[in-house]
Write an enzyme that holds these catalytic residues in place. Structure first.
Site, mmCIF file in Angstrom:
data_model
loop_
_atom_site.group_PDB
_atom_site.id
_atom_site.type_symbol
_atom_site.label_atom_id
_atom_site.label_comp_id
_atom_site.label_asym_id
_atom_site.label_seq_id
_atom_site.Cartn_x
_atom_site.Cartn_y
_atom_site.Cartn_z
ATOM 1 C CE LYS A 1 48.107 19.534 -34.358
ATOM 2 N NZ LYS A 1 47.048 19.603 -33.598
ATOM 3 C CB THR A 2 42.893 21.348 -36.381
ATOM 4 O OG1 THR A 2 43.678 21.541 -35.248
ATOM 5 C CG2 THR A 2 41.252 21.234 -35.722
ATOM 6 C CG ASP B 1 45.569 16.906 -32.368
ATOM 7 O OD1 ASP B 1 46.390 16.873 -33.019
ATOM 8 O OD2 ASP B 1 44.725 17.875 -32.160
ATOM 9 C CD GLU B 2 49.097 18.663 -30.505
ATOM 10 O OE1 GLU B 2 50.277 18.222 -30.767
ATOM 11 O OE2 GLU B 2 48.823 20.012 -30.663
ATOM 12 C CD GLN C 1 54.565 22.176 -33.197
ATOM 13 O OE1 GLN C 1 53.621 22.916 -32.715
ATOM 14 N NE2 GLN C 1 53.912 21.599 -34.554
ATOM 15 N NE ARG D 1 53.559 27.898 -31.826
ATOM 16 C CZ ARG D 1 52.921 27.108 -32.413
ATOM 17 N NH1 ARG D 1 51.779 26.776 -32.573
ATOM 18 N NH2 ARG D 1 53.817 25.878 -33.129
#
Length: 618
Positions: A34-35, A232-233, A264, A579
């Site tokens: 994503k980043t 983002d997010e 998420q 994670r």
């Protein structure tokens, strides 16, 4: 140059980067880059001369994420070396409008907030400041803080602000004694903030929305300045953030790109609304939608197990998360007799893997509540395992740090009553609340010192700190001959080091006010990480243990009878599982201490839902 900016992207990532015009929604699965996609998109816009670095607004949820994004962008554009990380000073210089919702709001309010009565040198009250002010108001109102919890009052006011409600707008919705008291406190709290030329954390977005709604000149300026917006997010936005994003977007061009993963979405308890990302196509009917479904982090087994947990969630996007990684080891499920045995198993397993060649930093232990860390810490101490506890007493919450920051705040904003009451008697000068209210020689002497310190405001933040430390006698005050004193002085030295990274005192104080617990997470420290599942979002570890998988603990008791809460617990479990890169351990105890006694526990439904072919049960 185009080849350089697009290199390393997989086909869906590249498509998302190249779709520059109009609204864009990017569903990015866990570990799907994503980043990377965000960084390449922003760099591509600049490389193609569609916008300058100053004309792209990039919004993240943590300072750490903003720093990571800035570093990647500047490396892609060749503005810093390939191995370099952008310091806060460099990031701010090149990318002035890449930051968190709150830091972007601070910049807008400092530049243009006068239109809604906000001074450019306002102080940002932290949690302790806000609670302290609420306690004073409760005392003035003769309300018992045991009956009317200051934390509960603050939470109610915070929720109202996040729903963009003033005291008058919130009053019709208040029900019951605690909410009705909260309205009355809110009515007095806001004027007291104004008197101190201060804003609390929630005011930053609340007042920026007000600014954009009421001041057409500022709204026009934003639409002209921000040619492209990246968020983002997006699944974690609350009502105020959602409204802010809508106002910032030019309705003619609608060049807004949002990235996120509803799978998420784990912050519903603090007002986030995952439906914001699911409703993006409703809000922007012409939106282009891209899905990043290739996971680069976890093994096939871990992904398959996580997918089984998320599958029953209602109202979710459909993503087929997959990986080219190896199948990997089965997920280990360990049944302990009690919490002590659970902690000892985790410690023993970590030791064995460490001796097999792992570093301590490759391990994380995640849990649902902070209280679960106690047995784990004791087991690690007994086994001589180094660990770091994320979310414990944070650096900027330590007394000696808050004392020095109070001096800095007072220099910038003499009206800051909370900073004054803290700084005036540290080191002790015999100035209590009564002396401060009445005045006198001691108060005058302190005020003279502050006036002399103001002459240093043009110097760098670290130099100002050194002058304060000398003038106020902090070294002698802290170095009292004890080990604790040496540790406190070490913290002060570290504060000076951090301050040296910032160009102005205002920038440094803004960083301190907006920092989150995850922003202090140090990946290079060689120690096992202990943290809550909520704090783990956005991080990754080679080996992950999720402890306390019992009905009523995880999933939490309040979710047992509430489908919406249960969906969020499932998303939280999904976050925790994804994670892990190589090994995932899930543990539970048949008995656990509760209110001073041992109580029996049932294994979490999450454990029962995993296929036998994916797990190894011990």
């Amino acid at each position: 140059m185009e080849r350089d900016v697009l290199v390393g992207l997989n086909p869906p990532q590249k498509e998302a980067v190249l779709a520059t015009e109009g609204p864009v929604l990017i569903f990015a699965g866990a570990g799907a880059g994503k980043t990377k996609c965000l960084a390449h998109r922003l760099a591509y816009l600049v490389d193609q001369k569609k916008a300058t670095l100053e004309q792209v607004l990039g919004i993240t949820f943590t300072n750490k994420a903003a720093q990571e994004l800035a570093s990647r962008i500047l490396r892609l554009l060749g503005l810093i070396g390939e191995e370099m990380e952008a310091s806060p000073l460099i990031a701010r210089r090149y990318l002035p409008w890449v930051g968190t919702f709150h830091s972007i709001s601070v910049r807008l309010l400092r530049q243009r907030g006068a239109a809604v009565g906000v001074g450019e040198r306002f102080t940002i009250f932290d949690e302790d400041d806000s609670l302290g002010l609420i306690k004073r108001i409760l005392k003035d109102m003769n309300l018992d803080p045991k009956q009317y919890s200051p934390r509960a009052i603050k939470a109610i006011i915070s929720n109202a602000k996040n729903e963009l409600m003033s005291p008058q707008q919130f009053r019709p919705f208040a029900s019951g004694p605690i909410q009705e008291a909260a309205v009355r406190v809110y009515e007095k709290y806001q004027p007291r903030l104004t008197e101190a030329d201060a804003l609390d954390f929630d005011d930053l977005i609340f007042l920026t929305v007000k600014l954009l709604k009421e001041d057409e000149e500022t709204l026009r300026w934003c639409h002209q300045q921000f040619r492209y917006i990246l968020i983002d997010e997006y699944q974690d936005t609350n009502q105020a953030q959602y409204r802010l994003a809508s106002l910032l977007t030019d309705p003619k061009k609608r060049n807004i790109c949002v990235v996120g993963d509803d799978h998420q979405a784990i912050y519903g308890w603090r007002g986030a609304n995952y439906r914001n990302i699911l409703n993006f196509e409703r809000d922007f009917p012409a939106a282009q939608v891209f899905k990043l479904e290739q996971n680069y982090r976890s093994t096939q087994t871990i992904l398959a197990a996580a997918s089984q947990i998320i599958k029953p969630v209602r109202h979710r996007s459909e993503k087929g998360l997959w990986t080219a990684n190896e199948a990997g080891a089965p997920v280990t499920i360990f049944t302990a007799t009690n919490a002590w045995q659970e902690a000892e198993f985790i410690a023993t397993e970590i030791q064995a893997l460490y001796l097999a060649g792992r570093s301590w930093r490759h391990f994380a232990v995640l849990y649902r509540t902070n209280a679960q860390s106690r047995q784990l810490e004791e087991a690690f101490l007994n086994a001589n395992i180094p660990y770091r506890l994320v979310g414990a007493a944070r650096f900027y919450e330590r007394k000696e740090i808050k004392d020095l920051l109070a001096y800095l705040r007072l220099l910038v904003n003499p009206l800051d009553s909370m900073a004054l009451s803290r700084a005036c008697n540290v080191p002790p000068r015999g100035i209590g609340p009564a002396t401060l209210a009445k005045g006198g020689p001691k108060v005058e002497k302190f005020q003279q010192m502050v006036e002399q310190l103001k002459a240093k405001l043009t110097e760098s933040p670290s130099e100002i700190l050194l002058v304060i430390i000398e003038a106020a006698g902090f070294r002698q005050y802290l170095l009292d001959g004890t080990l604790e004193g040496e540790a406190r002085w070490g913290n002060v030295e570290e504060l000076v080091n951090v301050a040296a990274e910032y160009g102005s005192l205002e920038e440094f104080l803004e960083h301190v006010a907006l920092v989150s617990e995850v922003d202090n997470f140090d990946r290079s420290s060689d120690a096992v990480t202990l943290m809550t599942l909520h704090a783990s979002k956005g991080l990754e570890f080679t080996n992950v243990f999720i402890a306390g998988l019992e009905e009523g603990l995880f999933p939490h008791m309040r979710a047992i009878e509430d489908q919406g809460e249960m969906d969020e617990e499932r998303r939280l479990m999904f976050v925790g599982m994804t994670r892990a890169k190589k090994r995932l351990y899930l543990t539970y105890a048949r008995q656990r201490m509760s209110y001073g006694g041992l109580t029996g526990a049932l294994p979490s439904r999450f454990l029962r839902e995993l296929d036998d072919g994916l797990v190894e049960r011990l």
